[in-house]
Write an enzyme that holds these catalytic residues in place. Structure first.
Site, PDB file in Angstrom:
ATOM      1  N   ARG A  52       0.841  -1.211   0.000  1.00  0.00           N
ATOM      2  CA  ARG A  52       0.000   0.000   0.000  1.00  0.00           C
ATOM      3  C   ARG A  52       0.875   1.260   0.000  1.00  0.00           C
ATOM      4  NH1 ARG A  52      -2.054   1.841   4.426  1.00  0.00           N
ATOM      5  NH2 ARG A  52      -2.215  -0.208   5.416  1.00  0.00           N
ATOM      6  N   TYR A 105     -15.533  18.991 -13.754  1.00  0.00           N
ATOM      7  CA  TYR A 105     -16.001  17.609 -13.901  1.00  0.00           C
ATOM      8  C   TYR A 105     -16.920  17.295 -12.714  1.00  0.00           C
ATOM      9  CZ  TYR A 105     -16.086  12.621 -13.322  1.00  0.00           C
ATOM     10  OH  TYR A 105     -16.517  11.341 -13.110  1.00  0.00           O
ATOM     11  N   ASP A 176      -6.332  20.018 -13.450  1.00  0.00           N
ATOM     12  CA  ASP A 176      -6.724  18.721 -14.010  1.00  0.00           C
ATOM     13  C   ASP A 176      -6.411  18.765 -15.506  1.00  0.00           C
ATOM     14  OD1 ASP A 176      -8.125  16.598 -15.176  1.00  0.00           O
ATOM     15  OD2 ASP A 176      -9.646  16.596 -13.603  1.00  0.00           O
ATOM     16  N   LYS A 201      -8.575   7.883 -19.170  1.00  0.00           N
ATOM     17  CA  LYS A 201      -8.961   8.439 -20.466  1.00  0.00           C
ATOM     18  C   LYS A 201      -7.829   8.273 -21.489  1.00  0.00           C
ATOM     19  CE  LYS A 201     -12.671   9.985 -18.321  1.00  0.00           C
ATOM     20  NZ  LYS A 201     -13.134   9.107 -17.270  1.00  0.00           N
TER      21      LYS A 201
HETATM   22  C1  LIG Z   1     -11.655  15.857 -16.225  1.00  0.00           C
HETATM   23  C2  LIG Z   1     -11.852  14.644 -15.369  1.00  0.00           C
HETATM   24  N1  LIG Z   1     -11.225  14.563 -14.188  1.00  0.00           N
HETATM   25  C3  LIG Z   1     -11.370  13.473 -13.382  1.00  0.00           C
HETATM   26  C4  LIG Z   1     -12.189  12.427 -13.735  1.00  0.00           C
HETATM   27  C5  LIG Z   1     -12.347  11.246 -12.816  1.00  0.00           C
HETATM   28  O1  LIG Z   1     -11.616  10.174 -13.277  1.00  0.00           O
HETATM   29  P1  LIG Z   1     -11.968   8.598 -13.029  1.00  0.00           P
HETATM   30  O2  LIG Z   1     -13.249   8.318 -13.754  1.00  0.00           O
HETATM   31  O3  LIG Z   1     -10.784   7.911 -13.572  1.00  0.00           O
HETATM   32  O4  LIG Z   1     -12.125   8.422 -11.545  1.00  0.00           O
HETATM   33  C6  LIG Z   1     -12.844  12.464 -14.975  1.00  0.00           C
HETATM   34  C7  LIG Z   1     -13.724  11.346 -15.383  1.00  0.00           C
HETATM   35  O5  LIG Z   1     -14.497  11.467 -16.307  1.00  0.00           O
HETATM   36  C8  LIG Z   1     -12.670  13.603 -15.798  1.00  0.00           C
HETATM   37  O6  LIG Z   1     -13.296  13.699 -16.994  1.00  0.00           O
END
Ligand SMILES: Cc1ncc(COP(=O)(O)O)c(C=O)c1O
Length: 383
Positions: A52, A105, A176, A201
């Site tokens: 971990r 998001y 992000d 993604k």
């Molecule tokens: C811009 C953005 N940040 C964070 C996330 C969260 O990621 P995860 O689905 O891998 O937890 C997403 C998911 O769609 C996203 O589009």
């Protein structure tokens, strides 16, 4: 294997995170399936201790993402993008002030609102395009959250300006970078403290793994994020980390292809009578185009459209596509389509008729034929 900074990013994604060369050695890092590690004596810095805390399979990926983002210290892999978001938000102290765009998001703004509701954070919601309002909100703040281009409105935020305003006030700036990837934008280079990715993604790229990545500007921030990961337990499985690194190898190729199709399709969609608005920062008519050209080296593979016939037409359009898959997510090899407001948690700033298209690597003419036919079906039903 150490990073050769003179390599171009298209080469780096292939070269980074390889085992040190050895006769008969493997080309790829092996997957280490072990929950614990043989003790090296007294525990101390650098000892693995327990899986971990660290895992040899995470490390090539963590080094690769840090090099690509231009970070000085290794990145950190998390169980999902949201585990990474959660760790990054924890950089604001308990009761501290976080400045977060309302149209982030939905998981990010949803988590920030929950933390605010429990008193863990004081949340100031902002529109990141309103620079004066962001600057006002930064007064006395601890953390600024930015996403650019935004999901799903595809607004390009003035990262250099906002990040520098945050830094001048000692506010930790988190970006992000999921939509752009380090191949198109490197937020640390404009002064951000932390970069977050949903590697689910574009980085992993095949819609077969959930994983998050974080790169911090310095060792102190990295140590705080690593401690969060260890204590909250948001760690990725070794196989997931291995898959994400495997995906990274082709990210430049996949992104180039998908981005070129996205630009072509955005232009054609703009001319279609069933579409009232196209959001894509690469379109010269897009209000963010100038900023996008200044900040990004490519405009990405996501296009958002609004259907003239409203939410109902948008739902019919999503039902009518055949090659595009109606599904949430983005950044995979296969094209996906989704009306975002079908999710009750989606921010209300997102129009009801907005459909987000994630463009994959299929042939652009097959994608266009599918979109044109589905839009035609919507138009016929409206008539
Ligand atoms: C811009 C953005 N940040 C964070 C996330 C969260 O990621 P995860 O689905 O891998 O937890 C997403 C998911 O769609 C996203 O589009």
């Amino acid at each position: 294997m150490s990073f050769e900074p003179s390599l171009r990013p298209e080469t780096s994604v292939v070269a980074l995170g390889r085992p040190d060369p050895a006769p008969d050695g493997p080309l790829n890092p092996p997957i280490s399936l072990s929950s614990t590690f043989r003790s090296a004596g007294e525990p101390g810095p650098g000892d693995r201790v327990y899986a971990r805390y660290s895992n040899p399979t995470w490390e090539p990926l963590e080094e690769a993402i840090a090099s690509l983002e231009g970070g000085g210290v290794a990145g950190l892999a998390f169980a999902s993008g949201m585990a990474a978001v959660s760790a990054a938000l924890s950089l604001a102290p308990i009761g501290g002030v976080a400045v977060v765009p309302s149209a982030s998001y939905n998981g990010t703004i949803g988590l920030a609102r929950e933390l605010a509701a429990t008193g863990a954070l004081v949340l100031r919601e902002i529109d990141p395009l309103d620079i004066d309002a962001v600057i006002e909100a930064l007064d006395g703040a601890d953390l600024l959250w930015l996403e650019s281009p935004t999901n799903p409105m595809l607004d390009v935020v003035d990262l250099p300006r906002l990040v520098s305003e945050a830094r001048r006030r000692g506010v930790t700036a988190v970006v992000d970078n999921t939509f752009s990837t380090p191949l198109r934008q490197r937020p640390l280079s404009v002064g951000a403290d932390v970069v977050v990715h949903s590697a689910t993604k574009f980085i992993a790229g095949h819609s077969d793994v959930l994983l998050g990545l974080v790169v911090a500007r310095n060792a102190e921030l990295r140590a705080r994020l690593a401690r969060h990961r260890t204590l909250h337990g948001g760690i990725p499985g070794p196989f997931e980390a291995w898959l994400a690194l495997r995906g990274l190898r082709t990210m430049a190729l996949r992104l180039e292809r998908a981005e070129s199709s996205a630009g072509e399709l955005a232009g054609r969609l703009l001319e279609h009578p069933a579409v009232s608005r196209v959001r894509y920062p690469g379109l010269p008519s897009d209000p963010n185009h100038g900023r996008a050209r200044a900040q990004l080296t490519g405009f990405g593979a996501v296009v958002s459209i609004e259907l003239s016939g409203g939410a109902e037409a948008a739902d019919r359009f999503v039902d009518a596509v055949e090659l595009f898959t109606p599904a949430t997510s983005l950044g995979g090899v296969e094209s996906l389509v989704e009306r975002r407001r079908r999710h009750p948690v989606e921010p209300v700033d997102v129009p009801e008729a907005l459909v987000r298209l994630s463009i994959g690597i299929e042939h652009v003419e097959d994608l266009w034929a599918d979109l044109e036919r589905a839009l035609g079906a919507v138009g016929t039903a409206d008539a």
